[in-house]
Enzyme design. Structure first.
Site, PDB file in Angstrom:
ATOM      1  N   CYS A 404      -0.740  -6.715  -7.073  1.00  0.00           N
ATOM      2  CA  CYS A 404      -0.665  -5.418  -7.751  1.00  0.00           C
ATOM      3  C   CYS A 404       0.473  -5.450  -8.779  1.00  0.00           C
ATOM      4  O   CYS A 404       0.340  -6.107  -9.796  1.00  0.00           O
ATOM      5  CB  CYS A 404      -0.504  -4.308  -6.711  1.00  0.00           C
ATOM      6  SG  CYS A 404      -0.927  -2.690  -7.358  1.00  0.00           S
ATOM      7  N   HIS A 535      -5.045  -5.182  -3.315  1.00  0.00           N
ATOM      8  CA  HIS A 535      -4.141  -5.492  -2.206  1.00  0.00           C
ATOM      9  C   HIS A 535      -4.904  -6.251  -1.120  1.00  0.00           C
ATOM     10  O   HIS A 535      -5.437  -5.635  -0.201  1.00  0.00           O
ATOM     11  CB  HIS A 535      -3.585  -4.198  -1.602  1.00  0.00           C
ATOM     12  CG  HIS A 535      -2.588  -3.514  -2.474  1.00  0.00           C
ATOM     13  ND1 HIS A 535      -1.234  -3.710  -2.349  1.00  0.00           N
ATOM     14  CD2 HIS A 535      -2.756  -2.636  -3.483  1.00  0.00           C
ATOM     15  CE1 HIS A 535      -0.603  -2.975  -3.246  1.00  0.00           C
ATOM     16  NE2 HIS A 535      -1.496  -2.319  -3.948  1.00  0.00           N
ATOM     17  N   GLU A 537      -3.837  -7.801   1.313  1.00  0.00           N
ATOM     18  CA  GLU A 537      -3.203  -7.720   2.642  1.00  0.00           C
ATOM     19  C   GLU A 537      -3.847  -6.654   3.526  1.00  0.00           C
ATOM     20  O   GLU A 537      -3.801  -6.743   4.753  1.00  0.00           O
ATOM     21  CB  GLU A 537      -1.697  -7.459   2.516  1.00  0.00           C
ATOM     22  CG  GLU A 537      -1.287  -6.086   1.999  1.00  0.00           C
ATOM     23  CD  GLU A 537      -1.232  -5.999   0.479  1.00  0.00           C
ATOM     24  OE1 GLU A 537      -1.861  -6.834  -0.197  1.00  0.00           O
ATOM     25  OE2 GLU A 537      -0.564  -5.074  -0.029  1.00  0.00           O
TER      26      GLU A 537
END
Ligand SMILES: *[C@@H]1O[C@H](CO)[C@@H](O)[C@H](O)[C@H]1NC(C)=O
Ligand SMILES: *[C@@H]1O[C@H](CO)[C@@H](O)[C@H](O)[C@H]1NC(C)=O
Ligand SMILES: *[C@@H]1O[C@H](CO)[C@@H](O)[C@H](O)[C@H]1NC(C)=O
Ligand SMILES: CC(=O)N[C@H]1CO[C@H](CO)[C@@H](O)[C@@H]1O
Length: 577
Positions: A404, A535, A537
């Site tokens: 990001c 993202h 994650e």
């Protein structure tokens, strides 16, 4: 539908979430489909507006829901996809009831906490627990409900009352309660008084513990277990001993050893749920993989050092999903993870004058790290330091992952150094930035006036570009032609620069459906220099690490090629099972 409620007593923050998700994971190993609901007894309706400094990271779901961290925990452990309705807050339930009152749904009657609010809570639980959450697309068999806070708080009272009623609504054989408590060790003695008091509180509110999970720094003595059982009116087999283990990933195995599942199986009459041979096989496979993964954790000798260049002064928690994704990846490739926390501002030239030792320490970490990660973030502070870290990684061929803001930072760095845009910057950091210096720009379709609710949020597709066969990130994604990942951003790479950047080697191998918005870049002729606008994650799973992270950790450990050849798949090396 079977319900397992996990509540907590004594104090908060003793690992209720880990216990709840571990229990869910174990039920899954039986072949059951498991979902979860998190109850948060606070008034906020939307976690997106809550300060990350107070609450840690904001977690984003597929549907764009911004929740707190706990739903992330369930997604990672259970391998499920939850929706924003899987979190219930006091604020949400009140606004739901008030909205119905305004609409006249209650026919002008007096609207009260009991029964109107408590009924609304029960209806919500019943409705949301049925939502399919895994790729079978079927209704789950079991729902884990984590009740936030501690029982006895004013905040949780309406939820406790709703759950008390709920046990009768769904029937005894469909409702079990696990109460998590603390057994402190004082002067070498295990103290059961706090647990006794917590259970007394629980019973006085009409909830009966089926299991008492005692958190303790050490293994419980037999006499402690007997004492808890006797004073809390349960059998010793209902007392689970949750002592400290090598990692939170070992907790399911610890519970398994104590036959927790056998107890729940009998208590909830789980044999009444029809399972196919495939279900049972899938469950057994899951358990084997989990064992292999924790085995990997214990057997990891070599270390992989990742420098995390961010802003920590307040809370490392705001990077929790990033840390988890790094953990999942390093367990998979059997490396011990060492995270080197680098405060981005300490890397900046100003720090050299102001705080010499911090400056040197920060650069020492960056220059000795095996890999560098610049995670997402907000605000301008530290961005010049991140830019320097990205330059270090690019020029010294150190594996790098930007997420990001990290993608934007690395692109600014590249534009300044390679495209000669000396004053290249982001319109997020500089008001009225001259047009020729705009590397990162506000996304046109987003209304700048309204904060919150104006971000590009949730699951969006990324398409790999033609001629990207060379791309490592594409190979990591199994040569997929497109991937779906979760977003949360307001700014993007200036589409006008793409051609120039690509001609100089920074290739946007992944773009959105319009083919204009940059989603993934990768640098050619570098061991691993990748960044994503999304993202990754948020969708990392314990047994299925996020691919960009896996790539970073593997490249940092110098085994990316082995990983791409599938050498580290669980079960590919036998032995541990
Ligand atoms: C914890 O890890 C060590 C090695 O790192 C291993 O010897 C031990 O068996 C592990 N303990 C458990 C309970 O898994
Ligand atoms: C980019 O913008 C920030 C914020 O105004 C500023 O501190 C920084 O010096 C700028 N960088 C360059 C190279 O102009
Ligand atoms: C992806 O494609 C590359 C080359 O095109 C090939 O070497 C590799 O084996 C493929 N990987 C997978 C997982 O299909
Ligand atoms: C605190 C929290 O996680 N809130 C989310 C839960 O779900 C609602 C919608 O039902 C969202 O608006 C919130 O963001």
């Amino acid at each position: 539908m079977k319900y397992v409620v996990v509540s907590g007593g004594v104090i908060s923050g003793i690992g209720k979430g880990v216990l709840a998700s571990s229990t869910g994971m174990l039920l899954k190993t039986l072949g059951l489909k498991v979902t979860s609901i998190k109850i948060d007894p606070y008034m906020n309706i939307d976690a997106g507006t809550m300060s990350p400094l107070e609450h840690g990271e904001c977690f984003v779901l597929n549907d764009g829901g911004e929740t707190d961290l706990d739903l992330g925990n369930y997604e990672r452990y259970l391998g499920v996809t939850l929706t924003k309705d899987h979190n219930i807050t006091t604020g949400k339930i009140y606004s739901h009831v008030i909205a119905r009152e305004r609409k006249g749904d209650y026919l002008g009657k007096t609207v009260q906490i009991v029964p109107h609010l408590t009924n609304a809570i029960q209806d919500w639980i019943e409705r949301v627990s049925r939502i399919p959450v895994d790729d079978t697309g079927l209704e789950p068999d079991v729902c884990i409900i984590e009740l936030g806070g501690t029982v006895g708080d004013i905040e949780s009272a309406p939820f406790v009352e709703a759950l008390r009623q709920f046990q009768f609504r769904v029937g005894k054989e469909n409702f079990a309660l696990i109460h998590v408590s603390l057994v402190p060790v004082i002067h070498g003695e295990q103290k059961t008084k706090p647990t006794q008091a917590a259970i007394k509180d629980l019973r006085s509110l009409g909830l009966i513990p089926d299991m008492i999970a005692c958190r303790c720094s050490e293994e419980l003595e037999k006499s402690t277990i007997e004492k808890v059982a006797m004073f809390c009116h349960v059998g010793p087999e209902q007392v689970v001993n949750v002592h400290d283990v090598n990692s939170t990933y070992h907790v399911p195995l610890l519970l398994l050893k104590q036959k927790m599942i056998d107890y729940l199986h009998a208590r909830l009459q789980l044999e009444s749920i029809a399972l196919t041979t495939e279900d049972i096989q899938r469950g057994a496979e899951l358990l084997n993989k989990w064992k292999a993964m924790t085995g990997n954790f214990d057997a990891s000798m070599e270390t992989v050092k990742i420098a995390l260049v961010g802003k920590y002064t307040h809370l490392k928690d705001s990077y929790l999903s990033v840390i988890k994704a790094l953990e999942h990846s390093s367990m998979k490739v059997r490396r011990k993870l060492e995270i080197m926390w680098v405060e981005a501002t300490d890397l900046e030239p100003e720090a050299q004058e102001a705080e010499k030792s911090k400056f040197h320490e920060a650069w020492e970490k960056v220059s000795t790290a095996d890999g560098i990660l610049v995670p997402g973030g907000f605000g301008i502070r530290g961005t010049e330091g991140m830019i320097l870290a990205a330059r270090w990684a690019r020029e010294n061929k150190i594996p790098f992952l930007g997420i990001c803001l990290g993608l934007q930072i690395a692109t600014i760095e590249f534009s300044r150094d390679i495209l000669g845009m000396k004053k290249g910057n982001s319109t997020e950091f500089v008001e009225n930035l001259a047009e020729e210096d705009q590397v990162v720009v506000y996304m046109p379709e987003i209304d700048k006036e309204k904060m919150g609710g104006t971000m590009r949020l949730g699951l969006r597709p990324t398409y790999f570009q033609e001629d990207s066969e060379w791309s490592k990130i594409k190979k990591l994604y199994g040569n997929a032609s497109s991937v779906e990942e979760r977003h949360r951003h307001r700014y993007e790479i200036n589409p006008k620069l793409i051609k120039d950047l690509e001609e100089n080697g920074l290739v946007f191998v992944g773009k959105d459906e319009t083919n204009n918005r940059c989603e993934i870049f990768e640098l050619k002729n570098h061991p691993y220099f990748v960044a994503t606008q999304y993202h990754p994650e948020y969708t990392s799973k314990v047994l299925d690490p996020s691919k960009p992270f896996l790539g970073l950790v593997a490249a940092s450990a110098n085994i990316l090629d082995d990983v791409l050849e599938g050498q580290f798949e669980f079960g590919s090396h036998g032995a541990e099972f």
